[in-house]
Scaffold this active site. Structure first.
Site, short mmCIF file in Angstrom:
data_model
loop_
_atom_site.label_atom_id
_atom_site.label_comp_id
_atom_site.label_asym_id
_atom_site.label_seq_id
_atom_site.Cartn_x
_atom_site.Cartn_y
_atom_site.Cartn_z
N ASP A 38 0.77 -1.12 0.07
CA ASP A 38 0.06 0.12 -0.03
C ASP A 38 0.94 1.17 0.17
O ASP A 38 2.11 1.12 0.43
CB ASP A 38 -1.05 0.09 1.29
CG ASP A 38 -2.07 -0.81 1.23
OD1 ASP A 38 -2.05 -1.84 0.14
OD2 ASP A 38 -2.73 -1.10 2.33
N HIS A 51 3.74 -2.22 3.10
CA HIS A 51 3.86 -0.97 2.46
C HIS A 51 5.05 -0.73 1.74
O HIS A 51 6.12 -1.19 1.88
CB HIS A 51 3.43 0.21 3.52
CG HIS A 51 2.58 0.07 4.43
ND1 HIS A 51 2.35 -0.83 5.31
CD2 HIS A 51 1.34 0.75 4.17
CE1 HIS A 51 1.06 -0.53 5.67
NE2 HIS A 51 0.22 0.22 4.97
N HIS A 104 -5.17 9.23 0.01
CA HIS A 104 -5.32 8.45 1.22
C HIS A 104 -6.42 9.04 2.13
O HIS A 104 -6.14 9.08 3.39
CB HIS A 104 -4.00 8.33 1.89
CG HIS A 104 -3.63 7.01 2.78
ND1 HIS A 104 -3.97 6.73 4.04
CD2 HIS A 104 -3.01 5.74 2.43
CE1 HIS A 104 -3.84 5.64 4.53
NE2 HIS A 104 -3.15 5.05 3.30
ZN ZN Z 1 -2.78 3.16 3.15
#
Ligand code: ZN
Length: 497
Positions: free
Chosen positions: A321, A466, A375
């Site tokens: 992500d 991430h 986001h």
């Molecule tokens: Zn995120």
């Protein structure tokens, strides 16, 4: 170790309830220096356990042949184990949690509704809906309602911080304090539209929260009221304080989780649960309760389990992500070296700024999908704004790689039916995760890898990590151990969408 058992049978007015005290002859020290994670376990009625936020998965009661539904979960202070209790008073222990006794074989007049551990982790109490309290291990009996006529079923219990007392709460909001637990007020006698589901005590034990089925919170003593999320479609099943005590987490039967104050945001992937959640537990507190009425329970048990959206057993999906970022090429380089496909949930404005990076992802055979434009928490936006967030992100990816994304992952895992339906209009399927090693907290590459592998019990995994949003060098450094470890456990790595 030697265990002595004392069983005292007490004839009660309305019920023949048993008070069972199981005393361990020697004590078991909590694991030394174990640092309890900030994570949380959620228990489901079918015995399912969801380990979130770095809490380790140590097994579940699914498929164990238990005939009685699971009704409550309690955690150990080590953060390395937990108990599940069934309506019938059976207990199952996982990880470093030990079994100190059960009510199996004991004739209960009313079902068990909660289990809660002692502060040492070397015992637990169970409470039945008639207020009968059952103490095991180093838990002591300080009183109960088993011989008292009560107006409403007991819903939940919580220990005092010393373990020398506890509170019980009834579905009508009445609170009963025993031992050194003090009374700070109740909803007894007030008119409520929704019964009380569960009780959670504050860190110092000078207050408590009551959560109603509809999610409303009532705070007593020094417990701060930090807000509530009400719902008409689901049922609150537990309220657990944050580790500092300056916040709380409320879990709902449908898998929704809301955090208030400084509680660490966690979320359950919005899979359709095979069975409703019944409670939540952390290393420092747990809360389960009578959020679900027996009617709900029997309805749930008679409904065939819906299909979940997880990968098949022994399949694992690495999902990244918050990219692209300056760390994306490092991630791609490891993935290519190991021949592993992965899925990237990209942030729209970063894609627009660095289209070369998502082109590199696509060229490496990765699945390029969307998070949202900037986001944003999509649940806080209007349907039109949700549409805009996702449409702009889809456009950015499409123009970069000339292929349209099929999936999205809502930031923070924060989602609801509006988010899902707006995304569906854009042809986007929601993908969440069921393993969260909290790499964004940078606990060290070894810890990140160990947390992922501790979840690799054979079930299908969607691993949420991430490649953007901060320094991701630890995540990159953890990848070889994650990939090798998953393969050693028989997993095939797959991409989604
Ligand atoms: Zn995120």
């Amino acid at each position: 170790m030697r265990v002595t058992v004392r069983v005292g049978l007490q004839r009660l007015r309305s019920v023949a309830a048993a008070v069972v005290v199981l005393t361990a002859a020697s004590t078991v020290a909590p694991a030394a220096n174990a640092a309890p994670s900030a994570g949380m376990w959620l228990g489901a009625m079918d015995g399912g356990v969801f380990a979130l936020g770095g809490a380790p998965f140590r097994g579940s009661g699914v498929g164990s042949g238990t005939t009685s539904p699971v009704i409550a979960i309690a955690g150990r202070p080590t953060g390395a184990g937990y108990w599940l209790a069934t309506l019938g008073g059976d207990v199952r222990a996982f990880g470093d949690a030990r079994l100190f006794g059960t009510l199996r074989g004991v004739r209960l007049n009313r079902p068990v509704v909660d289990i809660t551990g002692t502060p040492s982790g070397n015992g637990y109490w169970m409470v039945a809906t008639d207020g009968g309290v059952f103490a095991f291990g180093d838990a002591r009996f300080y009183g109960g309602l088993g011989n008292v006529r009560i107006n409403a079923p007991v819903a939940s219990m919580a220990p005092s911080p010393t373990g020398n007392g506890y509170w019980l709460v009834g579905a009508d909001g009445g609170v009963f304090a025993y031992g050194d637990a003090r009374f700070y007020g109740s909803l007894g006698g007030s008119t409520m539209t929704s019964p009380v589901a569960a009780l959670g005590a504050t860190r110092d034990g000078r207050g408590y929260w009551l959560v109603r089925r509809d999610g409303m919170i009532s705070a007593f003593g020094d417990a701060p009221n930090l807000g509530a999320a009400t719902t008409s479609t689901s049922v609150a099943v537990g309220v657990v304080r944050s580790s500092s005590g300056a916040g709380y987490t409320v879990a709902y039967s449908d898998g929704d989780i809301r955090v208030f104050g400084d509680a660490v945001p966690i979320s359950l992937p919005s899979v359709r649960l095979a069975a409703p959640l019944v409670g939540a537990a952390a290393a420092w507190a747990s809360s389960s309760g009578f959020g679900l009425t027996l009617l709900d329970i029997f309805r749930a048990l008679s409904t065939p389990p819906p299909r979940t959206t997880w990968p098949a057993a022994h399949q694992a999906a690495l999902t990244f992500d918050d990219g692209p970022s300056s760390y994306t090429r490092g991630v791609l380089s490891v993935l290519q070296q190991y021949g592993v496909p992965a899925t990237f949930f990209t942030v729209g404005y970063e894609v627009a700024a660095m289209p070369d990076l998502v082109r590199a992802e696509a060229a490496a055979g990765m699945s390029v999908e969307v998070h949202d434009w900037d986001h944003a928490d999509l649940t806080r936006l209007s349907p039109a704004a949700i549409d805009s967030e996702l449409q702009r992100s889809v456009d950015a990816v499409t123009s970069a790689i000339h292929a349209r994304p099929n999936c999205f992952r809502p930031p923070y895992g924060s989602t609801n039916s509006t988010v899902v339906s707006e995304a569906a209009k854009l042809g986007l399927t929601q993908i969440l995760w069921n393993v969260d090693p909290s790499d964004y907290l940078r606990p060290g590459a070894q810890t990140i890898a160990a947390r992922v592998l501790s979840a690799a019990s054979g079930r299908g995994l969607v691993i949420g990590i991430h490649d953007g949003g901060g320094d991701r060098s630890q995540t990159i450094a953890a990848l070889p151990a994650i990939i090798d470890g998953l393969r050693a456990r028989g997993y095939t790595l797959i991409k989604l969408c």
